[in-house]
Design an enzyme around this catalytic site. Structure first.
Site, PDB file in Angstrom:
ATOM      1  N   CYS A  75     -11.081   2.883  -1.091  1.00  0.00           N
ATOM      2  CA  CYS A  75      -9.918   3.408  -0.492  1.00  0.00           C
ATOM      3  C   CYS A  75      -9.668   2.705   0.663  1.00  0.00           C
ATOM      4  O   CYS A  75     -10.587   2.367   1.376  1.00  0.00           O
ATOM      5  CB  CYS A  75     -10.202   5.030  -0.157  1.00  0.00           C
ATOM      6  SG  CYS A  75      -8.627   5.640   0.572  1.00  0.00           S
ATOM      7  N   GLY A  98      -2.934   8.937  -3.701  1.00  0.00           N
ATOM      8  CA  GLY A  98      -4.132   9.326  -4.325  1.00  0.00           C
ATOM      9  C   GLY A  98      -4.137  10.576  -5.095  1.00  0.00           C
ATOM     10  O   GLY A  98      -5.069  10.882  -5.615  1.00  0.00           O
ATOM     11  N   HIS A 100      -8.426   3.705   3.582  1.00  0.00           N
ATOM     12  CA  HIS A 100      -8.884   4.201   4.874  1.00  0.00           C
ATOM     13  C   HIS A 100     -10.258   4.062   5.104  1.00  0.00           C
ATOM     14  O   HIS A 100     -10.725   4.522   6.297  1.00  0.00           O
ATOM     15  CB  HIS A 100      -8.331   5.793   4.895  1.00  0.00           C
ATOM     16  CG  HIS A 100      -6.934   5.834   4.896  1.00  0.00           C
ATOM     17  ND1 HIS A 100      -6.064   5.263   3.907  1.00  0.00           N
ATOM     18  CD2 HIS A 100      -5.972   6.414   5.875  1.00  0.00           C
ATOM     19  CE1 HIS A 100      -4.829   5.627   4.142  1.00  0.00           C
ATOM     20  NE2 HIS A 100      -4.840   6.326   5.306  1.00  0.00           N
ATOM     21  N   GLU A 127      -6.501   8.934   9.474  1.00  0.00           N
ATOM     22  CA  GLU A 127      -5.203   8.984  10.205  1.00  0.00           C
ATOM     23  C   GLU A 127      -5.192   9.785  11.278  1.00  0.00           C
ATOM     24  O   GLU A 127      -4.124   9.510  12.140  1.00  0.00           O
ATOM     25  CB  GLU A 127      -4.000   9.439   9.146  1.00  0.00           C
ATOM     26  CG  GLU A 127      -4.023   8.356   7.790  1.00  0.00           C
ATOM     27  CD  GLU A 127      -2.687   8.728   7.009  1.00  0.00           C
ATOM     28  OE1 GLU A 127      -1.900   9.602   7.154  1.00  0.00           O
ATOM     29  OE2 GLU A 127      -2.591   7.710   6.087  1.00  0.00           O
ATOM     30  N   CYS A 170      -3.355  -1.026  -2.096  1.00  0.00           N
ATOM     31  CA  CYS A 170      -3.883   0.457  -2.348  1.00  0.00           C
ATOM     32  C   CYS A 170      -4.927   0.414  -3.607  1.00  0.00           C
ATOM     33  O   CYS A 170      -4.514  -0.152  -4.589  1.00  0.00           O
ATOM     34  CB  CYS A 170      -2.500   1.052  -2.616  1.00  0.00           C
ATOM     35  SG  CYS A 170      -2.783   2.908  -3.037  1.00  0.00           S
ATOM     36  N   ASP A 201       0.769  -1.231   0.009  1.00  0.00           N
ATOM     37  CA  ASP A 201       0.055  -0.055  -0.031  1.00  0.00           C
ATOM     38  C   ASP A 201       0.914   1.017   0.068  1.00  0.00           C
ATOM     39  O   ASP A 201       2.228   1.067   0.290  1.00  0.00           O
ATOM     40  CB  ASP A 201      -0.875  -0.014   1.443  1.00  0.00           C
ATOM     41  CG  ASP A 201      -1.866   1.141   1.392  1.00  0.00           C
ATOM     42  OD1 ASP A 201      -2.468   1.451   0.273  1.00  0.00           O
ATOM     43  OD2 ASP A 201      -1.836   1.796   2.541  1.00  0.00           O
ATOM     44  N   SER A 202       0.217   2.264  -0.170  1.00  0.00           N
ATOM     45  CA  SER A 202       1.041   3.643  -0.205  1.00  0.00           C
ATOM     46  C   SER A 202       1.353   4.022   1.376  1.00  0.00           C
ATOM     47  O   SER A 202       2.544   4.729   1.379  1.00  0.00           O
ATOM     48  CB  SER A 202       0.288   4.740  -0.444  1.00  0.00           C
ATOM     49  OG  SER A 202      -0.875   4.795   0.338  1.00  0.00           O
ATOM     50  N   THR A 231      -5.655   3.284  -5.100  1.00  0.00           N
ATOM     51  CA  THR A 231      -5.279   3.870  -6.192  1.00  0.00           C
ATOM     52  C   THR A 231      -4.208   3.196  -7.296  1.00  0.00           C
ATOM     53  O   THR A 231      -4.086   3.372  -8.400  1.00  0.00           O
ATOM     54  CB  THR A 231      -4.485   5.186  -5.614  1.00  0.00           C
ATOM     55  OG1 THR A 231      -5.359   5.760  -4.710  1.00  0.00           O
ATOM     56  CG2 THR A 231      -4.027   6.088  -6.899  1.00  0.00           C
TER      57      THR A 231
HETATM   58  N1  DGL Z   1      -3.991   3.997   0.232  1.00  0.00           N
HETATM   59  C1  DGL Z   1      -4.436   4.898  -0.769  1.00  0.00           C
HETATM   60  C2  DGL Z   1      -5.669   4.135  -1.529  1.00  0.00           C
HETATM   61  O1  DGL Z   1      -6.434   3.452  -1.270  1.00  0.00           O
HETATM   62  C3  DGL Z   1      -5.207   5.942   0.009  1.00  0.00           C
HETATM   63  C4  DGL Z   1      -3.957   6.832   0.733  1.00  0.00           C
HETATM   64  C5  DGL Z   1      -3.074   7.431  -0.415  1.00  0.00           C
HETATM   65  O2  DGL Z   1      -3.690   8.560  -0.982  1.00  0.00           O
HETATM   66  O3  DGL Z   1      -1.831   7.190  -0.684  1.00  0.00           O
HETATM   67  O4  DGL Z   1      -5.922   4.651  -2.473  1.00  0.00           O
END
Ligand code: DGL
Length: 262
Positions: free
Chosen positions: A180, A39, A182, A148, A69, A6-7, A71
């Protein structure tokens, strides 16, 4: 071993579902905290780092890759599937069937990062399967910092949710996709704003169920966690508010390592 990336820390919501459906399998997680957020980044950037991270996971002997992730799933998963021999699971395809089964009035809402919404990957894949659907999309950039900060409920959070989701309510959607990492952390508050009649789909659940079916029918994949070994969590830089987010996801303490291989 299951490799998941993930990011940053949001992918822990995906790990939560993997732990639930696949408690016996060992995972190695990579969160690209040095370069987040993904994102709001461009397609090429997200593709480049998703590919580097996938290669790094393969170099660390994973047998499958989970693009945790959304994105990255939206911009990069198709190219990762083409490029690598290991099976790649992304956050979009497994959820399509669940979304189509959930909607009664064929009106579906997708919420995600600006990148995920811009890519329109979810919408395209849904319409490929069922052209009768009406798909309405909305990016909700403030949801990531809210989650967050641990601001998962309360007045400010509800007001922000209303600002983003009222237009979807007006479209009379009956199914809402949390596209997403989060957003599942805000699920209860989202439910309160949208009302009881809305079905909420968390693609991480669909993905974990799919991986379970895949691993159980591919006995050659030796991913079961061995006695004495543990899951591994790597981040490319210090993860912000890690404790808070990991405790919103699960009860266990997670040991992390900081390592930026890029
Ligand atoms: N992990 C990213 C997503 O699920 C969200 C956080 C980011 O923008 O890096 O798209």
């Amino acid at each position: 071993m299951i490799g998941i990336f993930d990011s940053g820390v949001g992918g822990l919501t995906v790990v939560k579902e993997i732990f639930k459906y696949l408690p016996d399998y060992q995972i190695i997680y990579f969160g690209d905290t040095a370069r987040l957020p993904y994102g709001t980044k461009g397609e090429n950037f997200v593709k480049r780092y998703s590919s580097k991270i996938s290669q790094w996971l393969i170099d660390n002997n994973v047998q499958i890759i989970v693009v945790g992730c959304h994105t990255s799933s939206a911009w990069a998963a198709d190219s990762l599937k083409e490029k690598f021999d290991v099976p790649v699971f992304e956050m979009i395809t497994p959820a399509i069937k669940d979304i189509i089964e959930a909607t009664r009035n064929n009106r579906v809402g997708i919420i995600g990062t600006p990148g995920t919404i811009k890519s329109a990957s979810f919408k395209k894949k849904l319409l490929e399967k069922d052209s009768n659907l009406k798909v309405y999309s909305q990016d909700c950039p403030l949801f990531v910092p809210l989650a967050e900060e641990g601001l998962v409920d309360g007045k400010i959070t509800s007001e922000i949710i209303e600002k983003y989701l009222n237009p979807l309510k007006e479209k009379r959607i009956d199914t809402l996709v949390l596209a997403c990492t989060h957003y599942p952390l805000l699920e209860k508050s989202i439910e309160q704003v949208m009302g009881d009649n809305i079905k909420i789909i968390n693609p991480a659940v669909s993905v974990a169920k799919n991986i379970k079916v895949f691993l159980e029918s591919n006995f050659g994949i030796q991913s079961k966690i061995e006695k004495g070994s543990d899951h591994q969590f790597f981040f490319s830089d210090e993860p912000y508010n890690f404790e808070k987010i990991s405790h919103l996801c699960f009860d266990r303490n997670i040991k992390i390592e900081i390592n930026d291989p890029f």
